[in-house]
Structure formats: C-alpha cells, structure tokens
Design an enzyme around this catalytic site. Structure first.
Site, PDB file in Angstrom:
ATOM      1  NE  ARG A  72      74.370 -30.440-125.177  1.00  0.00           N
ATOM      2  CZ  ARG A  72      73.595 -31.414-124.707  1.00  0.00           C
ATOM      3  NH1 ARG A  72      73.651 -32.619-125.223  1.00  0.00           N
ATOM      4  NH2 ARG A  72      72.754 -31.185-123.720  1.00  0.00           N
ATOM      5  CB  SER A  73      82.852 -32.885-128.428  1.00  0.00           C
ATOM      6  OG  SER A  73      83.872 -33.037-129.378  1.00  0.00           O
ATOM      7  N   GLY A 102      73.573 -39.977-123.533  1.00  0.00           N
ATOM      8  CA  GLY A 102      72.325 -40.200-124.266  1.00  0.00           C
ATOM      9  C   GLY A 102      72.587 -40.718-125.664  1.00  0.00           C
ATOM     10  CG  ASP A 103      69.861 -39.744-128.814  1.00  0.00           C
ATOM     11  OD1 ASP A 103      70.280 -38.845-128.063  1.00  0.00           O
ATOM     12  OD2 ASP A 103      69.067 -39.522-129.740  1.00  0.00           O
ATOM     13  CG  ASP A 128      65.621 -35.395-122.172  1.00  0.00           C
ATOM     14  OD1 ASP A 128      65.187 -34.606-121.311  1.00  0.00           O
ATOM     15  OD2 ASP A 128      66.471 -35.082-123.020  1.00  0.00           O
ATOM     16  CG  ASP A 130      65.565 -39.177-125.158  1.00  0.00           C
ATOM     17  OD1 ASP A 130      66.412 -39.593-124.338  1.00  0.00           O
ATOM     18  OD2 ASP A 130      65.787 -38.225-125.915  1.00  0.00           O
ATOM     19  NE  ARG A 172      67.250 -35.003-125.978  1.00  0.00           N
ATOM     20  CZ  ARG A 172      68.402 -35.586-126.229  1.00  0.00           C
ATOM     21  NH1 ARG A 172      69.340 -34.933-126.876  1.00  0.00           N
ATOM     22  NH2 ARG A 172      68.647 -36.804-125.843  1.00  0.00           N
ATOM     23  N   GLY A 186      48.628 -34.177-110.574  1.00  0.00           N
ATOM     24  CA  GLY A 186      47.206 -33.902-110.773  1.00  0.00           C
ATOM     25  C   GLY A 186      46.958 -32.797-111.789  1.00  0.00           C
ATOM     26  CD  GLU A 188      43.755 -29.180-113.351  1.00  0.00           C
ATOM     27  OE1 GLU A 188      44.925 -28.759-113.314  1.00  0.00           O
ATOM     28  OE2 GLU A 188      43.184 -29.687-112.367  1.00  0.00           O
ATOM     29  NE  ARG A 212      34.699 -30.610-114.361  1.00  0.00           N
ATOM     30  CZ  ARG A 212      35.584 -30.560-115.365  1.00  0.00           C
ATOM     31  NH1 ARG A 212      35.162 -30.317-116.584  1.00  0.00           N
ATOM     32  NH2 ARG A 212      36.867 -30.762-115.141  1.00  0.00           N
ATOM     33  CB  ILE A 253      65.593 -25.738-111.576  1.00  0.00           C
ATOM     34  CG1 ILE A 253      64.176 -25.971-112.073  1.00  0.00           C
ATOM     35  CG2 ILE A 253      65.902 -24.273-111.441  1.00  0.00           C
ATOM     36  CD1 ILE A 253      63.155 -25.790-110.970  1.00  0.00           C
ATOM     37  NE  ARG A 255      70.029 -31.465-118.978  1.00  0.00           N
ATOM     38  CZ  ARG A 255      70.877 -30.687-119.653  1.00  0.00           C
ATOM     39  NH1 ARG A 255      71.895 -30.116-119.044  1.00  0.00           N
ATOM     40  NH2 ARG A 255      70.712 -30.505-120.930  1.00  0.00           N
TER      41      ARG A 255
HETATM   42  P1  ADP Z   1      73.384 -36.937-125.564  1.00  0.00           P
HETATM   43  O1  ADP Z   1      74.428 -38.001-125.503  1.00  0.00           O
HETATM   44  O2  ADP Z   1      72.893 -36.534-124.221  1.00  0.00           O
HETATM   45  O3  ADP Z   1      72.284 -37.276-126.564  1.00  0.00           O
HETATM   46  P2  ADP Z   1      74.458 -35.066-127.543  1.00  0.00           P
HETATM   47  O4  ADP Z   1      73.409 -35.341-128.560  1.00  0.00           O
HETATM   48  O5  ADP Z   1      74.869 -33.649-127.341  1.00  0.00           O
HETATM   49  O6  ADP Z   1      74.085 -35.603-126.095  1.00  0.00           O
HETATM   50  O7  ADP Z   1      75.746 -35.916-127.967  1.00  0.00           O
HETATM   51  C1  ADP Z   1      76.939 -35.880-127.191  1.00  0.00           C
HETATM   52  C2  ADP Z   1      78.118 -35.950-128.114  1.00  0.00           C
HETATM   53  O8  ADP Z   1      78.081 -37.174-128.856  1.00  0.00           O
HETATM   54  C3  ADP Z   1      78.174 -34.869-129.182  1.00  0.00           C
HETATM   55  O9  ADP Z   1      78.734 -33.686-128.718  1.00  0.00           O
HETATM   56  C4  ADP Z   1      79.049 -35.509-130.240  1.00  0.00           C
HETATM   57  O10 ADP Z   1      80.427 -35.419-129.905  1.00  0.00           O
HETATM   58  C5  ADP Z   1      78.642 -36.969-130.142  1.00  0.00           C
HETATM   59  N1  ADP Z   1      77.641 -37.246-131.175  1.00  0.00           N
HETATM   60  C6  ADP Z   1      76.357 -36.837-131.205  1.00  0.00           C
HETATM   61  N2  ADP Z   1      75.731 -37.231-132.316  1.00  0.00           N
HETATM   62  C7  ADP Z   1      76.646 -37.925-133.038  1.00  0.00           C
HETATM   63  C8  ADP Z   1      76.623 -38.590-134.292  1.00  0.00           C
HETATM   64  N3  ADP Z   1      75.507 -38.613-135.040  1.00  0.00           N
HETATM   65  N4  ADP Z   1      77.757 -39.195-134.702  1.00  0.00           N
HETATM   66  C9  ADP Z   1      78.884 -39.176-133.957  1.00  0.00           C
HETATM   67  N5  ADP Z   1      78.964 -38.565-132.754  1.00  0.00           N
HETATM   68  C10 ADP Z   1      77.878 -37.938-132.290  1.00  0.00           C
END
Ligand code: ADP
Length: 322
Positions: A72-73, A102-103, A128, A130, A172, A186, A188, A212, A253, A255
C-alpha cells in the site's frame, strides 16, 4: 505496442500468481516484452522491475500470495509520486500497464493514465469480492473455501460443548464472504454490512435455536472497518438474553493458500483478456467475468458502483437454520 508491464497492488489474493503467469505468457504470444514491477506502486515509483519471460513464471500457478510482492503506497496517491512512476514507465518504454488489485489500485491507475499517454487495464484481485463489473474477483473462491474449513472445525467444538460461536470473517464493507460461508457452512445467522443488525432479533434467533434443542450455533460476522466487531456483538447478545459465547477472529489465514481451480481459471482468463484489451487499444477499463463472458467495465464504475449482495440468500440462512 512492444512492452507492457504488470504489477500486483493492495491486499494479496490467491490466484494473483496464476494471473501474472497468464499475462506474461499471453503477452509473449502477442510478441510483447513483459516486465514485472515488484511491491506494487512502491516498486513502480522506484523503478524496481524485472523482465518476465515465459520461463520466469514457471511453477507459480499453484502458489498463493504474489511472487512480485505487493504494497500500500500513500505516496502514489499524490501527483509527485505518480510523476516518478510515469518517468520510470517512459524510460522503460512501457506502453501498457496491467494492475491486479482492488478498488484503491484502480483509482491509482486511473489517476495515472490521465497524466500520461500510457494505457492501463485493471484486473480484480481481492478476496472481498467487492468489485463491480465481475461476478467474482480473483481470490474470493479460495478464501471462501479456507474460511469454510475453519467453520467446519469450529462446528465440531461448538457441537461437542453445546456452544455459541461468533466467527468474524474478512470482507470490508461487503458481506460476500460471510454470506457464502454462512450458506455453505450451515450457519445459524450471518451479519453483513448490507443489512442492519437487530440485536434483539439476533438474540431471539439464537435463544430459540437453543430451546429447539440445537446443540450449537454459529454466527458469521463481517469485520467491517474495524476488526473485532464480533466481540461487541457477543457482548450485546449476552446483555440481551444472557447467552455465553466464544469469539473467533479468523484474520489473515483467510488471505493465503493455494488457489482453487476456479480461482486459477478465472485468473488465467482475465490475465489473457487484459493483454488482448491492451493490444486492441483499450485503456481505463477493468476486465471481469459476467455469466461466463469477459466484460470490460470503465474503471470509475468498478469502484463507484456497488455490487449488490443478494439479501434473499440472507433470509434463506435463517430459514435453513431450522
Ligand atoms: P486495494 O487495491 O486492494 O483496494 P488499497 O485500497 O490499499 O488496496 O489501494 C492500493 C494502492 O492504490 C494504495 O496504496 C494507493 O497507492 C493507491 N490508491 C488507493 N486509493 C487511491 C486513490 N483514491 N487515488 C489514487 N491512488 C489510490
């Protein structure tokens, strides 16, 4: 187009390696050079990449995680970070970028392509599930099976000790993992962010089950923003009807692990489709699979539209709890 690049970003998901393999070998079949950036956007900004020929991706289709690494950056969210990435891509002669993530990762590459001439295609890789624009994302099926195995084990203990368990799973803001394993295991009851949680109603369901004559109960809880929410629910149910319980937070675990056949095939199809999309001049899209067909979705829809959880399945969980 001569050179394309691939990277994995955000949370790792089983099947990412199978997807990289597919990108690399499909790229080679199109006569493209493929390079791989290590550690997601962090490696992209640092120019940390390796050439990926067909032999470089041997023996990885069955491995969990991502051999390229991920991260994550926060720096990539800023224009200066992306400027560094654009310089690296231009110097390496990269004309097309494939990002498996992901998103958040999709938002990142969408920002990037608005600031340069490089094409980019996203592939949904997250346990996820999502992401809008694909029936399932890479890693979901494996995670569901991993969680299910854990639930089956917990059921043995729950039944032996006549206990109530709350099992917290990942997802999430989406209850896809919870609902799938709830049906398959299964359970509840299943608690998902998409439906309000009525503690009185949940407590009544659990106490009725006990009356029950059921020997055990399992409630699947989606973690939401803050892991540990299952502890709160357990306390609330105790306060409401006095039932004692145990809480299991499955955590990381969920992932890892070798991807299922479904995830490997999905990863393979989407990796190949992403290369085709780039070759055909597409950019700013995500490749997904809907009704067994590859579908391209504009990236802003992939993160902006909500994939709908089928709430009728949630009521089926209650019906079948018997
Ligand atoms: P995922 O891709 O699994 O949803 P993250 O939400 O951690 O994971 O996003 C991965 C990387 O994508 C972040 O560390 C960041 O560098 C970049 N990123 C996330 N959100 C944004 C954003 N709104 N705008 C630009 N880059 C983003």
């Amino acid at each position: 187009m001569k050179t394309i690049a691939v990277l994995t970003s955000g949370g790792d998901a089983p099947g990412m390696n199978a997807c990289i393999r597919s990108v690399v070998r499909s790229g080679a079949a199109h006569g493209l050079q493929v390079i791989g950036f290590r550690r997601g956007f962090t490696g992209l900004m640092a120019g940390d990449y390796i050439p990926l020929g067909p032999r470089a991706v041997a023996n990885i289709i069955q491995r969990g995680g991502t051999f390229l690494g991920t991260s994550r950056s926060p720096e990539f969210k800023g224009t200066e970070g992306r400027r560094k990435a654009i310089d690296v891509l231009e110097k390496a002669g990269v004309e097309g970028l494939i990002v498996i993530g992901g998103d958040g990762s999709f938002r990142g590459i969408y920002d990037l392509i608005r600031e340069c001439d490089i094409r980019a295609v996203g592939i949904p890789g997250t346990i996820d599930n999502d992401i809008y624009g694909t029936d399932v994302s890479i890693g979901f099926d494996t995670a569901v099976n991993t969680v299910l195995e854990a639930i089956d084990r917990i059921r043995d203990t729950a039944a032996s000790h006549e206990r109530l368990f709350f099992v917290e799973v990942m997802g999430r803001q989406s209850g896809f993992i919870a609902l799938e394993v709830g049906l398959a295991g299964g359970a509840e009851a299943v608690v998902v962010p998409e439906a309000p949680t009525d503690i009185k109603q949940l407590s009544k369901v659990l106490i009725d089950s006990q009356h029950r004559g059921k020997s055990s109960s399992i409630v699947i809880v989606t973690e939401g923003d803050e892991p540990g929410v299952a502890f709160t629910l357990a306390e609330q149910v105790k306060a409401c009807v006095g039932m004692e319980s145990r809480v299991v937070v499955l955590g990381h675990i969920q992932r890892g692990g070798s991807p299922t056949a479904k995830d490997r095939v999905l990863a393979t199809l989407l990796g190949a489709a992403a290369v085709t999309a780039l070759v055909e001049g597409k950019t700013g899209v995500m490749v997904g699979e809907i009704n067994n067909m590859v579908v391209l979705t504009p990236l802003p829809e992939a993160w902006g539209k909500k994939k709908i959880l089928d709430l009728s399945r949630l009521s089926l969980v209650g019906t079948l709890a018997g």
